[in-house]
Motif scaffolding. Structure first.
Motif, PDB file in Angstrom:
ATOM      1  N   ALA A 161      -5.917  -5.622  42.978  1.00  0.00           N
ATOM      2  CA  ALA A 161      -6.668  -6.819  42.039  1.00  0.00           C
ATOM      3  C   ALA A 161      -5.760  -6.608  40.821  1.00  0.00           C
ATOM      4  O   ALA A 161      -5.278  -7.690  40.289  1.00  0.00           O
ATOM      5  N   SER A 162      -5.466  -5.428  40.379  1.00  0.00           N
ATOM      6  CA  SER A 162      -4.838  -5.311  39.000  1.00  0.00           C
ATOM      7  C   SER A 162      -3.114  -5.762  39.297  1.00  0.00           C
ATOM      8  O   SER A 162      -2.794  -6.618  38.359  1.00  0.00           O
ATOM      9  N   SER A 163      -2.862  -5.551  40.369  1.00  0.00           N
ATOM     10  CA  SER A 163      -1.484  -5.979  40.664  1.00  0.00           C
ATOM     11  C   SER A 163      -1.456  -7.702  40.606  1.00  0.00           C
ATOM     12  O   SER A 163      -0.491  -8.274  39.973  1.00  0.00           O
ATOM     13  N   SER A 221      -0.841 -13.506  35.304  1.00  0.00           N
ATOM     14  CA  SER A 221      -0.249 -13.504  33.687  1.00  0.00           C
ATOM     15  C   SER A 221       1.082 -13.804  33.564  1.00  0.00           C
ATOM     16  O   SER A 221       1.487 -14.592  32.741  1.00  0.00           O
ATOM     17  N   GLN A 222       2.072 -13.059  34.586  1.00  0.00           N
ATOM     18  CA  GLN A 222       3.487 -13.353  34.373  1.00  0.00           C
ATOM     19  C   GLN A 222       4.023 -14.946  34.935  1.00  0.00           C
ATOM     20  O   GLN A 222       4.626 -15.495  34.327  1.00  0.00           O
ATOM     21  N   ILE A 223       3.370 -15.059  36.020  1.00  0.00           N
ATOM     22  CA  ILE A 223       3.655 -16.399  36.846  1.00  0.00           C
ATOM     23  C   ILE A 223       3.021 -17.741  36.001  1.00  0.00           C
ATOM     24  O   ILE A 223       3.806 -18.580  35.896  1.00  0.00           O
ATOM     25  N   SER A 224       1.905 -17.604  35.191  1.00  0.00           N
ATOM     26  CA  SER A 224       1.578 -18.522  34.276  1.00  0.00           C
ATOM     27  C   SER A 224       2.415 -18.900  33.163  1.00  0.00           C
ATOM     28  O   SER A 224       2.402 -19.805  32.836  1.00  0.00           O
ATOM     29  N   GLN A 225       2.995 -17.797  32.596  1.00  0.00           N
ATOM     30  CA  GLN A 225       3.996 -18.198  31.444  1.00  0.00           C
ATOM     31  C   GLN A 225       5.047 -18.902  31.848  1.00  0.00           C
ATOM     32  O   GLN A 225       5.447 -19.758  31.431  1.00  0.00           O
ATOM     33  N   LEU A 226       5.755 -18.661  33.270  1.00  0.00           N
ATOM     34  CA  LEU A 226       6.562 -19.435  33.701  1.00  0.00           C
ATOM     35  C   LEU A 226       6.174 -20.664  34.008  1.00  0.00           C
ATOM     36  O   LEU A 226       6.938 -21.989  33.934  1.00  0.00           O
TER      37      LEU A 226
END
Length: 123
Positions: free
Chosen positions: A83-85, A91-96
């Motif tokens: 879940a943490s991963s 969060s990273q893919i949302s920025q992209l």
């Protein structure tokens, strides 16, 4: 010999008192989330060799153990790690995604212009 009987009885009472305190602790924390039940493990207090054989000295509390399922604990840990991963990945893919999908300043207008130019060239 009478003091030996009393010391054996005293060790039994001390072990029973530890077991009673542990049971009380289990009862008071029964509704606590994440609490694991505890049990008292008793062992012999050893014996004294009088030459004709060993005479016991009663009982003692060896340890107080938590009772839990190690397999389930490992499954919970693995699920929390996953879940943490996935939260980090989101969060990273949302920025992209926000960078690429922006209609005014992202990659999308440049690609639309490129394909519009290719369509004009083909016409």
């Amino acid at each position: 010999m009478a003091t030996n009987i009393f010391s054996i009885g005293q060790s039994a009472l001390a072990a029973a008192q530890a077991a009673q305190a542990t049971t009380s602790h289990n009862i008071s924390n029964a509704t606590t989330p994440g609490y694991n039940r505890q049990v008292v493990v008793q062992s012999t207090a050893g014996g004294i060799n009088y030459g004709y054989g060993f005479v016991g000295q009663g009982t003692q509390v060896a340890e107080i153990k938590r009772v839990y399922n190690d397999f389930l604990n490992k499954q919970v840990m693995a699920s929390q790690t996953t879940a943490s991963s996935l939260d980090s990945y989101l969060s990273q893919i949302s920025q992209l995604n926000n960078l690429v999908a922006d209609t005014s300043a992202g990659l999308s207008p440049a690609l639309q212009d490129f394909f519009k130019s290719m369509q004009n060239l083909a016409s």
